[in-house]
Design a protein around this motif. Structure first.
Motif, mmCIF file in Angstrom:
data_model
loop_
_atom_site.group_PDB
_atom_site.id
_atom_site.type_symbol
_atom_site.label_atom_id
_atom_site.label_comp_id
_atom_site.label_asym_id
_atom_site.label_seq_id
_atom_site.Cartn_x
_atom_site.Cartn_y
_atom_site.Cartn_z
ATOM 1 N N GLU A 125 -18.738 -49.479 -1.387
ATOM 2 C CA GLU A 125 -18.601 -50.441 -0.285
ATOM 3 C C GLU A 125 -19.850 -50.502 0.582
ATOM 4 N N VAL A 126 -20.463 -49.361 0.853
ATOM 5 C CA VAL A 126 -21.674 -49.360 1.680
ATOM 6 C C VAL A 126 -22.823 -50.043 0.928
ATOM 7 N N ALA A 127 -22.953 -49.787 -0.356
ATOM 8 C CA ALA A 127 -24.001 -50.435 -1.153
ATOM 9 C C ALA A 127 -23.785 -51.937 -1.233
ATOM 10 N N GLY A 166 -31.364 -52.387 9.826
ATOM 11 C CA GLY A 166 -31.762 -51.160 10.506
ATOM 12 C C GLY A 166 -30.741 -50.076 10.270
ATOM 13 N N ILE A 167 -31.042 -48.876 10.755
ATOM 14 C CA ILE A 167 -30.159 -47.730 10.540
ATOM 15 C C ILE A 167 -28.839 -47.884 11.294
ATOM 16 N N ASP A 168 -28.868 -48.465 12.489
ATOM 17 C CA ASP A 168 -27.629 -48.585 13.269
ATOM 18 C C ASP A 168 -26.576 -49.439 12.564
ATOM 19 N N PRO A 169 -26.930 -50.602 12.012
ATOM 20 C CA PRO A 169 -25.919 -51.355 11.258
ATOM 21 C C PRO A 169 -25.399 -50.587 10.043
ATOM 22 N N LEU A 170 -26.280 -49.844 9.376
ATOM 23 C CA LEU A 170 -25.851 -49.025 8.239
ATOM 24 C C LEU A 170 -24.857 -47.960 8.692
ATOM 25 N N LEU A 171 -25.157 -47.280 9.786
ATOM 26 C CA LEU A 171 -24.247 -46.250 10.300
ATOM 27 C C LEU A 171 -22.914 -46.854 10.709
ATOM 28 N N SER A 172 -22.932 -48.036 11.291
ATOM 29 C CA SER A 172 -21.688 -48.698 11.694
ATOM 30 C C SER A 172 -20.813 -49.028 10.489
ATOM 31 N N SER A 209 -20.981 -47.571 7.542
ATOM 32 C CA SER A 209 -20.548 -46.286 6.991
ATOM 33 C C SER A 209 -19.335 -45.752 7.743
ATOM 34 N N ASP A 210 -19.409 -45.746 9.066
ATOM 35 C CA ASP A 210 -18.289 -45.260 9.878
ATOM 36 C C ASP A 210 -17.017 -46.056 9.608
ATOM 37 N N ALA A 211 -17.169 -47.378 9.525
ATOM 38 C CA ALA A 211 -16.005 -48.241 9.287
ATOM 39 C C ALA A 211 -15.373 -47.967 7.928
ATOM 40 N N VAL A 212 -16.209 -47.791 6.915
ATOM 41 C CA VAL A 212 -15.680 -47.508 5.571
ATOM 42 C C VAL A 212 -15.034 -46.125 5.540
ATOM 43 N N LEU A 213 -15.683 -45.137 6.142
ATOM 44 C CA LEU A 213 -15.101 -43.793 6.182
ATOM 45 C C LEU A 213 -13.744 -43.796 6.868
ATOM 46 N N ALA A 214 -13.596 -44.605 7.896
ATOM 47 C CA ALA A 214 -12.344 -44.641 8.671
ATOM 48 C C ALA A 214 -11.157 -45.128 7.856
ATOM 49 N N VAL A 215 -11.409 -45.906 6.815
ATOM 50 C CA VAL A 215 -10.299 -46.457 6.032
ATOM 51 C C VAL A 215 -10.167 -45.837 4.640
ATOM 52 N N LEU A 216 -10.929 -44.783 4.370
ATOM 53 C CA LEU A 216 -10.778 -44.124 3.073
ATOM 54 C C LEU A 216 -9.385 -43.539 2.932
ATOM 55 N N THR A 217 -8.863 -43.606 1.731
ATOM 56 C CA THR A 217 -7.597 -42.931 1.457
ATOM 57 C C THR A 217 -7.846 -41.419 1.419
ATOM 58 N N ARG A 260 -6.147 -33.388 8.641
ATOM 59 C CA ARG A 260 -6.768 -34.535 7.969
ATOM 60 C C ARG A 260 -7.616 -35.341 8.950
ATOM 61 N N ARG A 261 -7.147 -35.506 10.178
ATOM 62 C CA ARG A 261 -7.942 -36.208 11.195
ATOM 63 C C ARG A 261 -9.230 -35.451 11.484
ATOM 64 N N VAL A 262 -9.137 -34.123 11.596
ATOM 65 C CA VAL A 262 -10.326 -33.315 11.850
ATOM 66 C C VAL A 262 -11.313 -33.451 10.691
ATOM 67 N N VAL A 263 -10.810 -33.364 9.474
ATOM 68 C CA VAL A 263 -11.675 -33.474 8.295
ATOM 69 C C VAL A 263 -12.380 -34.831 8.269
ATOM 70 N N HIS A 264 -11.640 -35.905 8.551
ATOM 71 C CA HIS A 264 -12.269 -37.231 8.605
ATOM 72 C C HIS A 264 -13.417 -37.247 9.611
ATOM 73 N N GLY A 265 -13.180 -36.675 10.779
ATOM 74 C CA GLY A 265 -14.224 -36.633 11.806
ATOM 75 C C GLY A 265 -15.428 -35.812 11.392
ATOM 76 N N GLU A 266 -15.187 -34.663 10.788
ATOM 77 C CA GLU A 266 -16.291 -33.808 10.337
ATOM 78 C C GLU A 266 -17.079 -34.494 9.227
ATOM 79 N N LEU A 267 -16.374 -35.127 8.299
ATOM 80 C CA LEU A 267 -17.045 -35.845 7.212
ATOM 81 C C LEU A 267 -17.911 -36.966 7.778
ATOM 82 N N THR A 268 -17.405 -37.691 8.747
ATOM 83 C CA THR A 268 -18.168 -38.784 9.362
ATOM 84 C C THR A 268 -19.455 -38.259 9.993
#
Length: 164
Positions: free
Chosen positions: A30-32, A39-45, A47-55, A144-152
């Motif tokens: 999805e990120v690719a 710029g890096i900020d749109p990429l990070l945004s 990435s964060d959005a995709v990580l937030a919805v991962l199963t 699971r919430r903690v893991v999501h945050g750490e992964l992000t």
């Protein structure tokens, strides 16, 4: 590699570059697919959005690529070098702390069924051990919430290293 270079890569090569930051196939795909990034900020945004919805299965795929905290990572690839750098708080760790962390890792894996993931950059061995012990008290949903945050946090740092 610059972000401009990354934007020009063939899709499969872009996904492989991203998988050094996060081993989730869905995240990398999805990120690719959302390139180009100005710029890096749109990429990070993104990435964060995709990580937030991962199963949870997507997260488990990412976790499978992470070494245990305190495990000495070998290998000359980029991801191994990053893991060594991120876990540098363990470099001078005494044997008793290493043993306690190995025990905490085992207890955590038995309880939750996956590796203990923590944003290790800038943390000492004692801090990581305390966090592992504390998180053993979490219920499954909280952990699971903690893991999501750490992964992000880990993925953000790695993206900044890759393109910063």
């Amino acid at each position: 590699m610059t972000l401009a270079d990354f934007n020009q890569l063939p899709v499969e090569q872009a996904r492989e570059e991203l998988r050094t930051c996060c081993a989730s196939t869905r995240w990398a795909t999805e990120v690719a697919a959302r390139r180009p990034y100005p710029g890096i900020d749109p990429l990070l945004s993104v990435s964060d959005a995709v990580l937030a919805v991962l199963t949870w299965d997507d997260v488990l795929e990412a976790l499978a690529a992470h070494p245990r905290i305190g495990q000495r990572v070998t290998g000359g690839d980029r991801e191994s070098a990053w893991s060594r750098r991120e876990q540098s708080g363990m470099d001078d760790s005494p044997d008793d702390v290493r043993a306690a962390l190995a025990e905490a890792n085992a207890d955590y894996e038995e309880r939750f069924g996956h590796v203990f993931l923590i944003f290790a950059s800038g943390r000492s061995d004692v801090e990581m051990l305390a966090a592992a012990r504390e998180r053993l008290g979490n219920d499954e949903a909280a952990e699971r919430r903690v893991v999501h945050g750490e992964l992000t946090k880990i993925v953000r740092l790695r993206l900044e290293r890759l393109f910063g």
